[in-house]
Design a protein around this motif. Structure first.
Motif, mmCIF file in Angstrom:
data_model
loop_
_atom_site.group_PDB
_atom_site.id
_atom_site.type_symbol
_atom_site.label_atom_id
_atom_site.label_comp_id
_atom_site.label_asym_id
_atom_site.label_seq_id
_atom_site.Cartn_x
_atom_site.Cartn_y
_atom_site.Cartn_z
ATOM 1 N N SER A 91 17.473 21.647 -22.540
ATOM 2 C CA SER A 91 18.575 20.692 -22.531
ATOM 3 C C SER A 91 18.619 19.922 -23.846
ATOM 4 O O SER A 91 17.614 19.814 -24.566
ATOM 5 C CB SER A 91 18.433 19.714 -21.371
ATOM 6 O OG SER A 91 17.358 18.823 -21.602
ATOM 7 N N GLU A 93 18.840 16.730 -24.177
ATOM 8 C CA GLU A 93 17.958 15.569 -24.064
ATOM 9 C C GLU A 93 16.509 15.941 -24.363
ATOM 10 O O GLU A 93 15.825 15.256 -25.134
ATOM 11 C CB GLU A 93 18.071 14.975 -22.666
ATOM 12 C CG GLU A 93 17.249 13.710 -22.469
ATOM 13 C CD GLU A 93 17.416 13.135 -21.073
ATOM 14 O OE1 GLU A 93 17.575 11.910 -20.968
ATOM 15 O OE2 GLU A 93 17.385 13.926 -20.090
ATOM 16 N N ASP A 94 16.047 17.040 -23.777
ATOM 17 C CA ASP A 94 14.654 17.442 -23.971
ATOM 18 C C ASP A 94 14.391 17.885 -25.407
ATOM 19 O O ASP A 94 13.336 17.587 -25.979
ATOM 20 C CB ASP A 94 14.289 18.574 -23.003
ATOM 21 C CG ASP A 94 14.161 18.087 -21.570
ATOM 22 O OD1 ASP A 94 14.054 16.855 -21.379
ATOM 23 O OD2 ASP A 94 14.183 18.929 -20.647
ATOM 24 N N LYS A 112 12.834 7.326 -25.962
ATOM 25 C CA LYS A 112 13.880 7.470 -24.934
ATOM 26 C C LYS A 112 15.117 6.653 -25.296
ATOM 27 O O LYS A 112 16.254 7.117 -25.154
ATOM 28 C CB LYS A 112 13.343 7.023 -23.576
ATOM 29 C CG LYS A 112 14.357 7.163 -22.437
ATOM 30 C CD LYS A 112 13.729 6.795 -21.111
ATOM 31 C CE LYS A 112 14.750 6.852 -19.970
ATOM 32 N NZ LYS A 112 15.341 8.185 -19.829
ATOM 33 N N THR A 116 18.733 8.403 -26.079
ATOM 34 C CA THR A 116 19.897 7.985 -25.288
ATOM 35 C C THR A 116 21.007 7.460 -26.184
ATOM 36 O O THR A 116 22.192 7.793 -26.006
ATOM 37 C CB THR A 116 19.486 6.900 -24.271
ATOM 38 O OG1 THR A 116 18.495 7.435 -23.388
ATOM 39 C CG2 THR A 116 20.682 6.433 -23.454
ATOM 40 N N ASP A 127 26.500 15.474 -20.904
ATOM 41 C CA ASP A 127 26.041 16.873 -20.890
ATOM 42 C C ASP A 127 24.580 16.974 -21.332
ATOM 43 O O ASP A 127 24.123 18.046 -21.751
ATOM 44 C CB ASP A 127 26.918 17.719 -21.830
ATOM 45 C CG ASP A 127 28.356 17.769 -21.390
ATOM 46 O OD1 ASP A 127 28.624 18.374 -20.342
ATOM 47 O OD2 ASP A 127 29.208 17.194 -22.100
ATOM 48 N N LYS A 128 23.835 15.882 -21.211
ATOM 49 C CA LYS A 128 22.473 15.842 -21.752
ATOM 50 C C LYS A 128 21.518 16.795 -21.028
ATOM 51 O O LYS A 128 20.520 17.240 -21.608
ATOM 52 C CB LYS A 128 21.925 14.418 -21.699
ATOM 53 C CG LYS A 128 21.758 13.850 -20.291
ATOM 54 C CD LYS A 128 21.224 12.435 -20.328
ATOM 55 C CE LYS A 128 21.058 11.884 -18.906
ATOM 56 N NZ LYS A 128 20.500 10.510 -18.930
ATOM 57 N N LYS A 129 21.792 17.106 -19.750
ATOM 58 C CA LYS A 129 20.907 17.992 -18.982
ATOM 59 C C LYS A 129 21.317 19.465 -19.106
ATOM 60 O O LYS A 129 20.628 20.347 -18.608
ATOM 61 C CB LYS A 129 20.915 17.596 -17.519
ATOM 62 C CG LYS A 129 20.412 16.191 -17.233
ATOM 63 C CD LYS A 129 18.937 16.036 -17.571
ATOM 64 C CE LYS A 129 18.405 14.670 -17.173
ATOM 65 N NZ LYS A 129 16.990 14.478 -17.601
ATOM 66 N N LYS A 130 22.428 19.713 -19.756
ATOM 67 C CA LYS A 130 22.952 21.065 -19.870
ATOM 68 C C LYS A 130 22.168 21.848 -20.918
ATOM 69 O O LYS A 130 21.817 21.320 -21.975
ATOM 70 C CB LYS A 130 24.430 20.999 -20.274
ATOM 71 C CG LYS A 130 25.193 22.299 -20.200
ATOM 72 C CD LYS A 130 26.678 22.026 -20.476
ATOM 73 C CE LYS A 130 27.508 23.285 -20.375
ATOM 74 N NZ LYS A 130 28.945 23.001 -20.632
ATOM 75 N N HIS A 131 21.880 23.134 -20.628
ATOM 76 C CA HIS A 131 21.214 23.972 -21.623
ATOM 77 C C HIS A 131 22.105 24.137 -22.847
ATOM 78 O O HIS A 131 23.328 24.282 -22.729
ATOM 79 C CB HIS A 131 20.889 25.345 -21.031
ATOM 80 C CG HIS A 131 19.691 25.326 -20.138
ATOM 81 N ND1 HIS A 131 19.189 26.448 -19.525
ATOM 82 C CD2 HIS A 131 18.876 24.303 -19.751
ATOM 83 C CE1 HIS A 131 18.126 26.125 -18.800
ATOM 84 N NE2 HIS A 131 17.924 24.830 -18.924
#
Length: 296
Positions: A91, A93-94, A112, A116, A127-131
């Motif tokens: 993602s 974020e990661d 963090k 953010t 869309d931060k969790k999207k691959h």
């Protein structure tokens, strides 16, 4: 802060001389580096960003010797190359969090907060969790800016950032660049004249490894006033006009070429004086007979 490039040259092992005695002084703010594909723009960007060595010349960023203090440069550099690869199955974020660790930001809460903030700034928070494999081209470019901003850089280099983007994504990306701090040097390397027109207060034109001009876009436009002449002609006659006149560009309008000619006086009957735009400035140096290595 200034980025000062003096007498920079680079010849590759295949004999191609990519940079020929480049001299540029770049101040804080948006700087446009214009040139056709293969002009030497990417070679210059890679050299500034410490990814390759020149054969000769110097580069200084403030009091940093770029060619000999590479680690110091990298601490203050944000770089978005023309080919920006991402890990597809992670993602945004990661990956930003991981890149922040590599940048030396080891405090988890600080990291963090920064990640953010950057996701919000680049309009990717939802869309931060999207691959990243599911991101559009424009979203990937905005993610590229997010990673470039991780260390609060004083120098940001973006190489052909809007190539291949649709108009809406291009506008989003340019708006994002336009919001960057005036205290930061942002080099926008592109062959798209409109990108520079909309953002930059200073620019240079480079071709075949040489700087043809550097200066303010508005001043360059003013210098061309009264020198650009336009006429629509039959397609079969266009080549003949190009043989005898200083034609710097032609565009098809309703199936017929519209020629732009650079001339101090009316070139021929049928031509009308037209208000120059930045494309005329660009083409006058690339294809016309403007004097070389001019500062305006």
């Amino acid at each position: 802060m200034q980025l000062i490039i003096k007498n920079l040259s680079k010849t590759y092992s295949n004999g191609v001389q990519a940079l020929k005695d480049i001299n540029l002084t770049i101040n804080s703010g948006m700087f446009g580096l214009l040139g056709p594909n293969g002009a030497g723009k990417s070679s210059l960007m890679r050299t500034i960003s410490t990814l390759q060595e020149p054969d000769s010349g110097t580069i200084t960023l403030g009091d940093i010797d770029v060619l000999h203090q590479k680690d110091e440069v990298r601490k203050t550099l944000g770089y978005l190359p023309q080919e920006f690869g991402v890990y597809p199955k992670i993602s945004a974020e990661d990956l930003l969090d991981h890149l922040a660790v590599l940048k030396g930001i080891t405090n988890r809460s600080q990291r963090k907060e920064l990640v953010t903030s950057l996701l919000h700034k680049t309009n990717l928070f939802n869309d931060k969790k999207k691959h990243l494999s599911g991101y559009s081209g424009g979203m990937k470019q905005r993610f590229g800016i997010a990673q470039a901003l991780l260390s609060n850089p004083k120098l940001i280099i973006v190489d052909e950032p809007t190539a291949g983007l649709d108009p809406a994504e291009r506008n989003r990306f340019l708006n994002l660049l336009g919001e960057l701090s005036d205290e930061t040097i942002v080099i926008l390397s592109t062959h798209i004249v409109e990108d520079v027109k909309e953002l930059c207060t200073d620019m240079a034109i480079i071709n075949k490894g040489q700087v043809l001009m550097q200066g303010n876009p508005l001043k360059a436009l003013d210098d061309l006033k009264g020198k650009i002449w336009s006429q629509r002609v039959d397609r079969e006659l266009a080549a003949d006009y190009k043989e005898r006149l200083n034609v710097i560009s032609d565009k098809l309008v309703a199936g017929k070429p519209t020629l732009h000619v650079l001339s101090d006086t009316k070139p021929e009957a049928g031509f009308e004086q037209t208000i120059p735009d930045l494309e005329d400035v660009y083409f006058s140096y690339i294809f016309g007979s403007q004097p070389q290595a001019l500062t305006v």
